[in-house]
Structures are given as structure tokens and as C-alpha cells.
Motif scaffolding. Structure first.
Motif, PDB file in Angstrom:
ATOM      1  N   PHE A 444       0.843  -1.210   0.041  1.00 42.52           N
ATOM      2  CA  PHE A 444      -0.143  -0.112  -0.032  1.00 42.52           C
ATOM      3  C   PHE A 444       0.828   1.281   0.113  1.00 42.52           C
ATOM      4  N   HIS A 445       2.254   1.011  -0.113  1.00 42.78           N
ATOM      5  CA  HIS A 445       2.995   2.249  -0.112  1.00 42.78           C
ATOM      6  C   HIS A 445       3.116   2.785  -1.330  1.00 42.78           C
ATOM      7  N   PRO A 446       3.092   4.363  -1.361  1.00 38.19           N
ATOM      8  CA  PRO A 446       3.388   4.914  -2.827  1.00 38.19           C
ATOM      9  C   PRO A 446       4.236   4.345  -3.523  1.00 38.19           C
ATOM     10  N   GLY A 447       3.799   4.017  -4.851  1.00 34.08           N
ATOM     11  CA  GLY A 447       4.762   3.547  -5.898  1.00 34.08           C
ATOM     12  C   GLY A 447       5.185   2.272  -5.809  1.00 34.08           C
ATOM     13  N   PHE A 448       4.355   1.323  -5.191  1.00 35.86           N
ATOM     14  CA  PHE A 448       4.688  -0.151  -5.198  1.00 35.86           C
ATOM     15  C   PHE A 448       3.944  -0.684  -5.993  1.00 35.86           C
ATOM     16  N   SER A 449       4.494  -1.409  -6.985  1.00 34.05           N
ATOM     17  CA  SER A 449       3.809  -2.393  -7.727  1.00 34.05           C
ATOM     18  C   SER A 449       4.621  -3.813  -7.777  1.00 34.05           C
ATOM     19  N   THR A 450       4.017  -4.881  -7.388  1.00 30.22           N
ATOM     20  CA  THR A 450       4.806  -6.231  -7.379  1.00 30.22           C
ATOM     21  C   THR A 450       4.994  -6.755  -8.742  1.00 30.22           C
ATOM     22  N   ALA A 451       4.344  -6.406  -9.650  1.00 30.91           N
ATOM     23  CA  ALA A 451       4.285  -7.019 -11.101  1.00 30.91           C
ATOM     24  C   ALA A 451       5.821  -6.387 -11.668  1.00 30.91           C
ATOM     25  N   THR A 452       6.677  -7.685 -11.799  1.00 33.11           N
ATOM     26  CA  THR A 452       7.930  -7.323 -12.576  1.00 33.11           C
ATOM     27  C   THR A 452       7.886  -6.960 -13.750  1.00 33.11           C
ATOM     28  N   GLN A 453       6.718  -7.085 -14.357  1.00 34.43           N
ATOM     29  CA  GLN A 453       6.693  -6.594 -15.773  1.00 34.43           C
ATOM     30  C   GLN A 453       5.196  -5.737 -15.849  1.00 34.43           C
ATOM     31  N   GLY A 463      -0.966   2.392  -8.247  1.00 38.41           N
ATOM     32  CA  GLY A 463      -0.945   1.557  -7.282  1.00 38.41           C
ATOM     33  C   GLY A 463      -1.896   1.209  -6.334  1.00 38.41           C
ATOM     34  N   MET A 464      -1.646   0.306  -5.237  1.00 32.82           N
ATOM     35  CA  MET A 464      -2.712   0.081  -4.361  1.00 32.82           C
ATOM     36  C   MET A 464      -2.684   1.153  -3.219  1.00 32.82           C
ATOM     37  N   ASP A 465      -1.595   2.122  -3.368  1.00 33.43           N
ATOM     38  CA  ASP A 465      -1.507   3.119  -2.518  1.00 33.43           C
ATOM     39  C   ASP A 465      -2.653   4.056  -3.003  1.00 33.43           C
ATOM     40  N   VAL A 466      -3.133   4.273  -4.293  1.00 33.71           N
ATOM     41  CA  VAL A 466      -3.980   5.228  -4.759  1.00 33.71           C
ATOM     42  C   VAL A 466      -5.465   4.560  -4.388  1.00 33.71           C
ATOM     43  N   VAL A 467      -5.517   3.175  -4.489  1.00 33.60           N
ATOM     44  CA  VAL A 467      -6.675   2.616  -3.949  1.00 33.60           C
ATOM     45  C   VAL A 467      -6.992   2.663  -2.598  1.00 33.60           C
ATOM     46  N   ARG A 468      -5.901   2.884  -1.718  1.00 32.06           N
ATOM     47  CA  ARG A 468      -5.976   3.018  -0.094  1.00 32.06           C
ATOM     48  C   ARG A 468      -6.401   4.372   0.023  1.00 32.06           C
ATOM     49  N   THR A 469      -5.694   5.273  -0.599  1.00 35.99           N
ATOM     50  CA  THR A 469      -6.025   6.762  -0.559  1.00 35.99           C
ATOM     51  C   THR A 469      -7.399   6.943  -0.782  1.00 35.99           C
ATOM     52  N   ASN A 470      -8.094   6.446  -1.872  1.00 39.76           N
ATOM     53  CA  ASN A 470      -9.095   6.784  -2.370  1.00 39.76           C
ATOM     54  C   ASN A 470     -10.210   6.016  -1.437  1.00 39.76           C
TER      55      ASN A 470
END
Lengths: 936, 160
Positions: A444-453, A463-470
Motif C-alpha cells: 500500500f506504500h506509494p509507488g509500489f507494484s509487485t508485477a515485475t513486468q 498502485g494500491m496506494d491510490v486505492v487505499r487513499t481513495n
């Protein structure tokens, strides 16, 4: 815009959405003629209306699509490429519609590309029909068998075929005659009534048939007839279903959203007026208005509820597009994905619905894209080929809970760690100390995305951070559970409505404000002589609350409500005023803070009204409202306050429960108090170790037996200087850090308290210098981390000169094993107060290390749910032999179910206590010690 | 339609009706079509951190109205004898505002061609909110440009 056109746009958009969903269903269930019939009819209607309104582009595209679907209806196999093509046409239709809505005319251009492909596809599927026929025949046979049982439906089928023929005849390829099409449609509806009635009563059967002018066909014949139009077989059944549905639809009308909003506002005002009236009535005991007022009150409440209901919409509306999205994803990623949806009829406020639509879509996408493995991997892992994404919604309290679960690979801890290190979120050492769930939360941290590609599907920087923020923006929260190889579940909790919220009414600087209840964690009354006392670190007020230092902000100061008296005088007044103030402990995200207010009144349901544009730039308020007494008050926005605290304090004072150093506790950021003593170099000590900060008058310092002492809280407190050669200043005040252990206090005299910082600290341990744990770089300066453990005995050894050498010797020694720093911090003082000398271990392994190092304890209290080695295993290990074999162990658990208690006894626990039952724990400790005493 | 009526009609089109108000010693006119109502403001809630021109917000029949202190807006000193102030209700961009003034006067019908441009030496702050000046018998009426009065954010920062 033309009313007719608007109506058309709304209706067509709805129809297309349905077609979207239905097509995806059809692809999975190609033989379901009911679905096909439904799609066909919808597209047909769209085409018809387009022709009627003079929209040639839409009409011709719809026509081409309909032709292809006609082929399906005639028995051609439904193939994924064909469905993809139709979906593409529908997307194009939507584009044209959007343009039409914006410009009120069809956009230029043509759709020959799609039309040609549709026609080509129609030819292809038609040529492949012979192959399909065999299949169809098989199906027909099956269906015929069913059909025998449902004979009463037959008149409908046949007549429907006729009508479809009428449909076909009515449409000329170029000049489409809308009137006859509409007539045909009307006829279809009328005719539909036939089978429905026929179905309704056995007696009516005959008359139904008679009405339709078709003799009842014997079963065999019916089967034959069906061979001709194979896929239309069960359409009457769905027709009837459809018709019932449309009756329901006829009972509802479209209402402009603005009209609803207005109604809502008016009702809100009615509620407020009623509240005012009730207030007046309360003052006049003998009022003749009392009874009618009560009635008015009830009616108003019902009205409010009713209007609220009109704003409620089923969450399914936000899910409508998901089957299509998942279907497209499955195609793109070549995965098999099944989307399950539960509780689509769960209702929530339309405003909330709008706001969660996008986050939800994103999360479902994520689950399908990142969560689920590729088909081959699934098979290799021994899982069913088809991945499953389950979406469910239900009500709980005033909230709606939405969960998105997948049975995919789960979050990959190693990958998250790697990513976290690469993006500098945390160091390897810190990650090693984190629990799995803490690591999960990193996504959930800003700029985090686990997909390597970064695929085209997700990972577009949102990212999930935006989801969480919303989600947090609307007062919701999101949680995550994941098990590697098993899947992940996201749980979203959001309030049902935003329009009316429960708020705490407080007063500061003579003004009243509303604080949304959602962000209030607890209320603390600050009193001069109680343990909840506002303390100052330099100019920063803090509150010590259950071993945490909470940054405080005075609401009146933040809002500049104080009259600008002198700074020093103000501080004194404030300290005096603080004596009876209240602290509203709030939390935003992971940040806790306290808002100091003068008074707290009550909670009230308030109607949130937006701030006027002129005032909207004041970030401290999220809106305003009218209270029951008719006055307007501002609604505090905790997010704005957090920002203000950041700016006010200068450094980011974030307080976490786990912040002790020198033990295995440093799982996350550490709060340190920076000070100067002796040398110019800054020194630091973990905030959580400090009990109190004091500034004492030098004159109060006494020299006794070569030791500096000060009278403190009815006793003598020894003062210890970091530099033994130091002396208190000649005059003025002496800042002290007060440490309390086992009920005895020591004052560490320092020169100056500098700051509080909160950071991930990389402490390099070096033991060359006594009293120094190690050093760390804080604010770009090498800072010594002071070892309080070194100074405490200095005070106490002297203090207990004639008594026992160590105060701990007499006390029963207790080992507390718990992986949660929060519980360790919370329980330690409880246990100490209960008369134990407490040692803590952050894991079962750490505890066993203590054993191997020869530590001795009289009793052990252990958590059950711990990573790596759980409490049961730990107890078994302890009881299996070794130095601690006879030490009683008490289990602490949040799950106090009989099975767990039984399991605990088997594992060798002496007792099983619920985690929050402090008294129970102390009692149990006493008992087990008494038992041990008897045994000894 | 009689000749007289036509004459009246012609006259009407050439006049504007103003609600006159007194702010400080000055007479102002607000175009009547912009005035929603005139009311006595009760319990105004101050809004902390708001610009000084904003007196606060109040509840007017269930609506939250933002009240502008016109004296401050026009850089006039505070009223010395604080009599009961009055407020003129204005709708602007879908929101309700109240202009706090000292007194409400009569409604005047004035000829359009009587409107003169702002004198060049008029206080810049006033010139910005003034839509011109009407000459009356023995006194001047400054026509308030309501939109400009409420367009506070776009002004150069003078509030310091």
C-alpha cells in the motif's frame, strides 16, 4: 438536448451494459438460448431505435452485429473470437454514443472495418454450421426431453418464432421502417403474455393456445419443430422471466439525481428544524405541542429514512462492468478466470458507490492479473485450472464490507522485500524483523507494484496506494490477508453514507467544532495530577498514553483562536489551562495524534454540507453543518490536521507502538528523543523508554551522600549525569529525563532536549564505551544511542545500598513472549504493577535463546499466535525438558475457544487467558505461583 | 396598448432598480435582480483561518450562508456604535452569500443613462467593486458590482 434523444441515450447505454454482461455469460454457456435471445432482442431494439432517430452509423453497426448473432441463434457455434468481435462492436457503439451525447449528433466516419469483419465472421460461422448442426441436434434431443415436461410452454415458443420472422421481415437492410418494427415489438410483448398466462394456471392452458391460434403439438412434433430453430427452444422460459422483470421495472421511474439531492437537502433541513422544535419543547414541560411534535418527529424520521433509501443503490451497479473486464483479461492473459459475485444487491449510498467503483475495478483487475497464476502454473501447483476471483459484499453495523478474494499465488514475500529494498522503503534488517502481515502492507506504500513486468492490464502507475487513499478518503479502510500459494483477500470497510455522519462536538477557544467520529480513537481527559498529563518537549506538547508518546496539537492554537498574548505568558496560561482539557485521540492512516480541546459536549448525527468556495482552501475543515440548536459549526478534517502537525512540529513526529531499541523490538520506525549532555555531540534515547520529561528548579536539587537527589512525587529521586563529572547548573532549571522501573524513578540530567525524531534507524552496535549502545546517523549527524540499562543500576545500586542488591531479586521473574510489540508494551507495565520483574521476548525462538543462555524465570506468559514457532509448539518444547521444564506457562490468546483451550492444556499450558483480560491474567499468575509453591 | 402605457414601457427599459444600502457613510446601490432577500443576521459563526473580509457563516432558513463584512471588504473602519447590522442575501455561482451592511434604504428606480463611470481617482479597492456612480439629489450612489465583490480570490493579495 432533445428529450427523446436523452431517453434513447440512457436506455441504450443500459442495454449495452446488459449486452456486455450477457455476452460474457453466453461465451461460457453457448447453448443457453435464453441468454442469446436476450442479447439478440437488445441489439435489435437498439438498431430499431437508431433507425427511428435517424442515426445511420449506429444502426448499420448494430445491424451487422445482429446478423452475426442471428447466425448464433440459428445454431452456429458461439466462439470466443466471435464474441470478442461483437464486444468490440459494442465498444464502438458506446464510443459513438458518447460522442452523440457530447455533440448531439453522430460523429463522422464509418465502421466498415468492423462491419466487414462482422459480416465475414457471419459467413464463416454460417459455413461451419453443418458441423455445429450435429451438436445442435444433440442439444435439441436433450432439450426436447425437457420440453416434454414443460409442454405448456410450447405455444409461446412457436409464436415467438413467428414473431421473430415478423421482425426479420420488418427490417429492410437500407430503409428501415421503425413503425412496423415498433409494432412488431409491441406484438411481441403482447404475445409474451400468452405463455405467461398459460403457465400460470393449468386451466388457462387451452385458452392460451387458442388465443395464439396454434394447436397444441404432440411432443414428437414439437421436438421436430425445434430441430428447425434449435436454439430458440428455451427462450419462452426466459421470455416469461424477462416479462416479469419488466413489470417490476414498470413500477419504477427515472428520477433526476439533482431532484433527489434536493429532496435530501430539504429532508436534512426538516430534521434540523425538528431538532430545534424538540429542543424548545424540552424546555417547556407543559406544552400542548408535545404530542403533535412527537408525531412530527416520527414522521420526519421515517421520511429521512425513506429519502436515504432512494439514494441507496445495489453495489451490483458498480460491479456491472467487471465480468466483461475479467473476461477480456482472461483472453489477454490466456488464463481461465471465473468471477464469482455475492451480495450484489447489498445497497449503499450512490455517492459512496461512485467513489469506490474505480478502486474496486482496479483491485479485481489486480487479483486477476497479479493474483492468479498462469494456467500452466496452476496445474503444476495442483490447483484447478480455472482461477477464481470472488467478490462479495455485505452489511455490518453502519458499514458495508466488500471483499475481493482470489485463489491465486498469494503475495510473494520475497518479491515484496526485494522491491521494498530497491525502492528504499525499508532496509533488509528492518524487513527481517517484520511480520508477514507487515510486509504485505508494504504494497500500500506509494509507488509500489509487485508485477515485475508492467502489463497492459494493471500496473499502469496506479498502485494500491491510490486505492487505499481513495478508500480512506471516504472514511473507509482496507485490509489484506494473504497466504503464499493459497490466495489473497482484500477487505474494504466503508461507511454506508457520507451525507450524514456521527460527529463529536467539541469546544476550543470559545468556538464549537465537529470532529467526525470515524477518526476519533478515544477521548482522554488531561489532568494535572493524573497520569494523563500534557508534557512539553521543548515547545512540542506530548501525551504519554499507554507507553506511547502522542504528539498533541492545541486546536485553538492551530486555528489561531487565541488572542496573541506574549509567548512565554501564553505557554504558562496554556499549561494551567491544560489542567482540565480533553484530548481527542485520532488516527489518520498509521499516524496517531491528539487534538487538545477545552470541552467535549456530545455526539450528534450531522448532515455534512460543503464549505463555500470562498472557504474551501482552509484545509482544516472538511465541511460545515447546522446543529440541532440551529447554529452553524465547522467540521474538522483530521487529514488537514495531520498535515498541519507535520508542518508545525518541523519534523515528522509519528508515533508507533514499537519503538524500543536494544531489544528485538525495532520492527519499524523508531521514535528517538535527541538531547545534549556533557559533550556537544547529540545523544539519543528511545522515546518509549522515557516515562516523563521534567524541568526542575536547580534550587531543589540536593546533595546527599555525594549523590544528587531531588524530591519528586513524594520521594527522593536520584539524579544521574551522563558525564560523571558534570554538575547541575548554578541557577535556572535542570532538564531531566525520568525513567521509572519497578516503581522507582531515576532522573537522567541532560543539558538540553533537542528534538524528537522518528525514523528507520540503522544502529551500529558498539560496546566499547560504557553507557552507549551504539551509534546511528540522525539528521545527518552521528548520534550516540544511550544505554539506559547502564545508568539505571547507577542510581539504584546506590539507592538500595543497605537493602537487597537488586530490587529484582525478590520479585518473581516473569518471561513474556509475544510477537506483537504493542502487547509487550501494553502488558509489561500491567505485569510490573502486579509485582513481577518482567523480561520480554519477541518470539518463541528468542525465548528459547534466553533459556540456552541460562536465564531463569518463575513463570512464563506466552502468546499463541506467533510466526515460525507458535505458542503451543513453544510450550511443548519448554515442557519437553531443559531448565524450564517446571516453570508454569500461561497462554495468552485472542482466540479463547474451547478447542484452543484444550489444545493448550495438551501442549502443557497451565492456564489459558484472553489477551485483553488483564485482571484474569494477574489472577491466573497468582494461582499458578501458589500451586508451584505448594508443589515445592 | 395605449400610448401612455407604451411610454411607460419605454421608460421602464431605460431604468434600473437599485436596493440602496448604507456602508459607513456611503450610499451604495445593488441591482434589485441580484438581491434575494434582506435579513437581520443572527449568531454568525466565525470561521477560523478565513480571510478577514469573511465575517463568518450563518444558518438562514436551513441554508448555510457565507457572510461578507462589507466594511472590511471596502477597507472601512469598524462601525463605532454597533447597531443591529443588516445583511443582503445574494446568490453567486449556486452558493448563498450575505453582505453585511449598516442599513438598508429604499428601492430606487434610476435611469440607465444617469450611470457614470468611476472617477479615475477612486480608491483602487473601491473601483474594483464599483460598477459606476449614479448622481442623486445632493448625494452620490455607488453601484456595487456584486460579482466583483464576491470574486475575492482573484484579487491581488492585499489582505495582509
Amino acid at each position: 438536448m432533445d428529450d427523446l434523444l436523452r431517453e434513447f441515450l440512457t436506455e441504450t447505454a443500459e442495454s449495452l451494459d446488459v449486452v456486455d454482461v450477457e455476452l460474457v455469460k453466453l461465451e461460457r454457456d453457448p447453448n443457453n438460448a435464453g441468454i442469446l435471445g436476450n442479447i439478440f432482442r437488445l441489439v435489435h431494439t437498439i438498431k430499431g431505435t437508431c433507425g427511428f432517430l435517424g442515426l445511420p452509423r449506429l444502426a448499420s453497426l448494430a445491424h451487422a452485429g445482429e446478423t452475426l448473432m442471428g447466425k448464433f441463434r440459428d445454431g452456429a457455434p458461439v466462439t470466443p473470437p466471435a464474441v470478442t468481435l461483437i464486444l468490440a462492436s459494442i465498444d464502438r457503439l458506446k464510443e459513438i454514443l458518447a460522442d452523440l451525447e457530447a455533440n448531439e449528433k453522430e460523429p463522422d466516419g464509418d465502421d466498415n472495418d468492423l462491419i466487414e469483419r462482422l459480416e465475414e465472421m457471419a459467413r464463416q460461422v454460417a459455413s461451419g454450421e453443418s458441423g455445429a448442426d450435429a451438436d445442435a441436434a444433440q442439444i435439441d434431443a436433450d432439450m426436447a426431453a425437457i420440453q416434454v415436461l414443460e409442454r405448456e410452454l410450447k405455444p409461446g415458443e412457436v409464436s415467438l418464432e413467428d414473431l421473430e420472422r415478423a421482425f426479420q421481415e420488418a427490417e429492410g437492410p437500407a430503409g428501415f421502417d421503425p413503425i412496423s418494427a415498433l409494432e412488431a415489438a409491441a406484438a411481441a410483448v403482447r404475445a409474451d403474455a400468452g405463455p405467461t398466462k398459460a403457465q400460470a394456471t393449468g386451466k388457462a392452458q387451452a385458452s392460451g393456445k387458442a388465443q395464439l391460434g396454434e394447436p397444441a403439438a404432440p411432443p414428437a412434433e414439437a421436438a421436430k419443430a425445434e430441430t428447425k430453430a434449435p436454439l430458440a427452444v428455451s427462450s419462452p422460459a426466459s421470455e416469461t422471466g424477462e416479462r416479469k422483470e419488466s413489470t417490476v421495472k414498470n413500477q419504477s421511474i427515472r428520477v433526476n439525481v439533482d431532484a433527489l439531492e434536493h429532496l435530501m437537502t430539504m429532508v436534512s433541513e426538516l430534521v434540523l428544524t425538528r431538532n430545534q422544535l424538540l429542543e424548545i419543547a424540552r424546555r417547556n414541560e407543559e406544552s400542548e405541542f408535545k404530542v403533535p411534535l412527537q408525531r412530527l418527529s416520527n414522521v420526519t424520521a421515517e421520511l429521512q429514512e425513506g429519502v436515504m433509501k432512494t439514494r441507496m443503490q445495489p453495489i451490483g451497479n458498480a460491479w456491472q462492468k467487471l465480468p466483461r473486464i475479467v473476461r477480456d483479461l482472461a483472453q489477454d492473459l490466456d488464463k481461465k478466470i471465473e468471477l464469482e459475485m455475492h451480495g450484489a444487491d447489498t445497497e449503499l449510498d450512490r455517492q459512496v458507490l461512485e467513489l469506490i467503483k474505480d478502486p474496486l475495478t482496479h483491485m479485481v483487475r489486480n487479483s486477476a492479473d497479479h493474483g492468479l497464476e498462469a494456467t500452466a502454473d496452476r496445474i503444476a501447483a495442483g490447483k484447478p485450472e480455472t482461477g477464481r476471483v470472488t467478490l462479495s459484499a455485505y452489511h455490518e453495523g453502519g458499514h458495508i464490507i466488500i471483499s475481493i478474494a482470489d485463489d491465486g499465488r498469494g503475495l510473494n514475500i520475497a518479491k515484496i522485500k526485494e522491491k521494498a529494498i530497491r525502492s528504499g522503503l525499508a532496509s533488509e534488517a528492518e524487513l527481517d524483523l517484520m511480520s508477514d502481515s507487515q510486509i504485505h502492507k508494504l504494497i500500500f506504500h506509494p509507488g509500489f507494484s509487485t508485477a515485475t513486468q508492467v502489463t497492459s492490464v494493471s500496473g499502469r502507475g496506479v498502485g494500491m496506494d491510490v486505492v487505499r487513499t481513495n478508500i480512506e478518503l471516504i472514511g473507509g479502510s482496507v485490509e489484506l490477508k494473504s497466504a503464499e500459494g493459497v490466495g489473497s483477500t482484500f477487505t474494504i470497510k466503508i461507511p454506508l453514507t457520507l451525507a450524514i455522519v456521527s460527529a463529536l462536538i467539541v469546544e476550543a477557544g470559545g468556538h464549537r467544532f465537529a470532529v467526525p467520529q470515524l477518526s476519533v480513537v478515544e477521548l482522554v481527559r488531561a489532568q494535572f495530577n493524573s497520569e494523563h498529563r500534557i508534557e512539553m518537549i521543548k515547545d512540542t506538547p506530548v501525551l504519554r498514553l499507554r507507553n506511547k508518546l502522542l504528539p498533541l496539537i492545541h486546536l485553538s492554537r492551530l486555528l489561531k483562536l487565541e488572542d496573541g498574548s506574549g509567548e512565554g505568558a501564553g505557554a504558562v496560561n496554556e499549561a494551567a489551562g491544560d489542567e482540565n482539557s480533553f484530548i481527542v485521540v485520532s488516527q489518520v492512516g498509521s499516524q496517531s495524534f491528539g487534538i487538545v480541546v477545552d470541552r467535549v459536549f456530545h455526539t450528534e448525527e450531522i448532515v455534512v454540507k460543503p464549505m463555500s468556495t470562498m472557504l474551501r482552501n482552509i484545509t482544516m475543515f472538511s465541511g460545515n453543518t447546522i446543529l440541532g440548536d440551529g447554529s452553524v459549526i465547522m467540521i474538522i478534517d483530521p487529514n488537514g490536521i495531520v498535515q498541519a502537525i507535520g508542518g508545525d512540529v518541523g519534523t515528522h513526529v509519528e508515533v508507533h507502538e514499537e519503538d524500543a531499541i536494544g531489544s528485538a523490538d525495532s520492527e519499524r520506525k523508531v521514535s528517538m528523543l535527541l538531547f545534549r549532555a556533557g559533550t556537544r555531540e547529540p545523544k539519543a534515547v528511545a522515546l518509549s523508554l522515557i516515562t516523563r520529561l521534567e524541568e526542575i528548579d536547580v534550587e531543589k536539587i540536593e546533595l546527599s551522600n555525594g549523590r544528587y537527589m531531588v524530591q519528586y512525587r513524594g520521594g527522593l529521586m536520584p539524579l544521574v549525569f551522563i558525564d560523571p563529572a558534570s554538575k547541575p547548573p548554578e541557577q535556572g532549571t535542570q532538564p531531566l529525563l525520568v525513567f521509572t522501573e519497578d516503581g522507582r524513578s531515576m532522573g537522567l540530567a541532560v543539558d538540553e532536549i533537542v528534538d524528537i525524531i522518528e525514523d528507520f534507524l540503522n544502529i551500529e552496535v558498539s560496546a566499547d564505551k560504557p553507557g552507549v549502545l551504539g551509534s546511528a546517523i540522525i539528521k545527518e549527524r552521528a548520534t550516540e544511542i544511550v544505554d539506559i540499562g547502564y545508568y539505571l543500576p547507577q542510581a539504584f545500586a546506590d539507592w538500595f545500598d543497605r537493602g537487597e542488591r537488586s530490587p529484582n531479586r525478590m520479585l518473581p521473574r516473569l518471561l513474556l513472549v509475544d510477537d506483537s510489540a504493542f502487547f509487550r508494551n501494553m502488558l509489561t507495565p500491567v505485569l510490573k504493577a502486579g509485582g513481577y520483574s518482567v523480561t520480554t521476548a519477541a518470539s518463541a525462538k528468542a525465548a528459547l535463546d534466553l533459556r540456552s543462555r541460562g536465564a531463569k524465570f518463575d513463570v512464563i506468559v506466552s502468546d499463541i499466535e506467533m510466526p515460525d514457532m507458535n505458542g503451543f509448539e513453544f510450550a511443548e518444547e519448554v515442557n519437553s525438558g531443559g531448565a524450564w521444564q517446571n516453570v508454569p506457562i500461561i497462554a495468552l490468546s485472542s482466540y479463547c475457544v474451547p478447542e484452543a483451550i484444550e489444545r493448550g492444556r495438551e501442549a502443557g499450558f497451565h492456564d489459558y487467558v484472553a489477551k485483553f483480560d488483564r485482571e484474569g491474567l494477574i489472577l491466573s499468575l497468582r494461582q499458578s505461583r501458589a500451586e508451584m509453591g505448594e508443589a515445592a | 396598448m395605449s400610448a401612455e402605457e407604451m411610454k411607460e414601457e419605454a421608460q421602464e427599459s431605460a431604468t434600473v432598480e437599485y436596493v440602496t444600502v448604507l456602508i459607513g457613510e456611503q450610499l451604495f446601490g445593488l441591482p434589485i435582480n441580484r438581491v434575494q432577500d434582506v435579513f437581520m443576521p443572527e449568531t454568525i459563526t466565525q470561521v477560523p483561518l478565513s480571510p478577514p473580509e469573511i465575517a463568518g457563516v450563518l444558518n438562514l432558513r436551513g441554508r448555510i450562508v457565507t457572510v461578507i463584512d462589507m466594511r472590511r471588504r471596502l477597507r472601512l473602519p469598524r462601525a463605532e456604535d454597533a447597531g443591529q447590522p443588516m445583511a443582503v442575501g445574494i446568490e453567486y455561482k449556486g452558493e448563498s452569500y450575505g453582505l453585511l451592511i449598516d442599513q438598508v434604504g429604499e428601492v430606487l428606480r434610476l435611469p440607465v443613462d444617469g450611470l457614470e463611470k468611476n472617477p479615475g481617482n477612486l480608491d483602487r479597492r473601491w473601483a474594483m467593486v464599483s460598477g459606476g456612480v449614479q448622481r442623486l439629489d445632493g448625494r452620490l450612489l455607488v453601484v456595487l458590482d456584486v460579482d466583483q465583490v464576491l470574486e475575492m480570490g482573484s484579487e491581488p493579495a492585499v489582505a495582509a
